[in-house]
Enzyme design. Structure first.
Site, PDB file in Angstrom:
ATOM      1  NE  ARG A  20      -0.372   0.898  -2.424  1.00  0.00           N
ATOM      2  CZ  ARG A  20       0.868   0.466  -2.162  1.00  0.00           C
ATOM      3  NH1 ARG A  20       1.060  -0.668  -1.537  1.00  0.00           N
ATOM      4  NH2 ARG A  20       1.912   1.167  -2.532  1.00  0.00           N
ATOM      5  CG  ASN A  38      -1.043   0.792  -5.723  1.00  0.00           C
ATOM      6  OD1 ASN A  38      -1.987   1.333  -5.156  1.00  0.00           O
ATOM      7  ND2 ASN A  38       0.177   1.270  -5.672  1.00  0.00           N
TER       8      ASN A  38
END
Length: 87
Positions: A20, A38
């Site tokens: 990320r 996530n």
């Protein structure tokens, strides 16, 4: 070329490997807005909005990700984002 928004679901070893954060850095350099998060099933979901060229570059990068990631599958769909029109 106009602006587009796409949503990607990235599968593989993509959590706990700075996926990320790397995606955010890459998107920022390309001038892309959106987010990455996530999911409980181990995937990462990415929303990317920007020029067609920039989104295509990020899309290509998502297939590999950062060095510790191992992407095994990715699905990408174009998103329709409503825009408010002022009259």
């Amino acid at each position: 070329m106009g602006d587009v928004c796409k949503r990607a679901f990235v599968e593989g070893r993509v959590q706990g490997v700075w996926f990320r954060g790397s995606t955010q850095e890459r998107a920022r350099r390309l001038g892309i807005g959106g987010w990455a998060r996530n999911l409980p099933d181990g995937r990462v979901e990415v929303l990317m909005c920007g020029s067609e060229e920039a989104v295509a570059k990020l899309e290509e990068w998502l297939h590999k990700g950062p060095p510790l990631a191992k992407v095994v599958n990715i699905s990408i769909a174009e998103e329709v984002i409503a825009q408010k029109v002022l009259v």
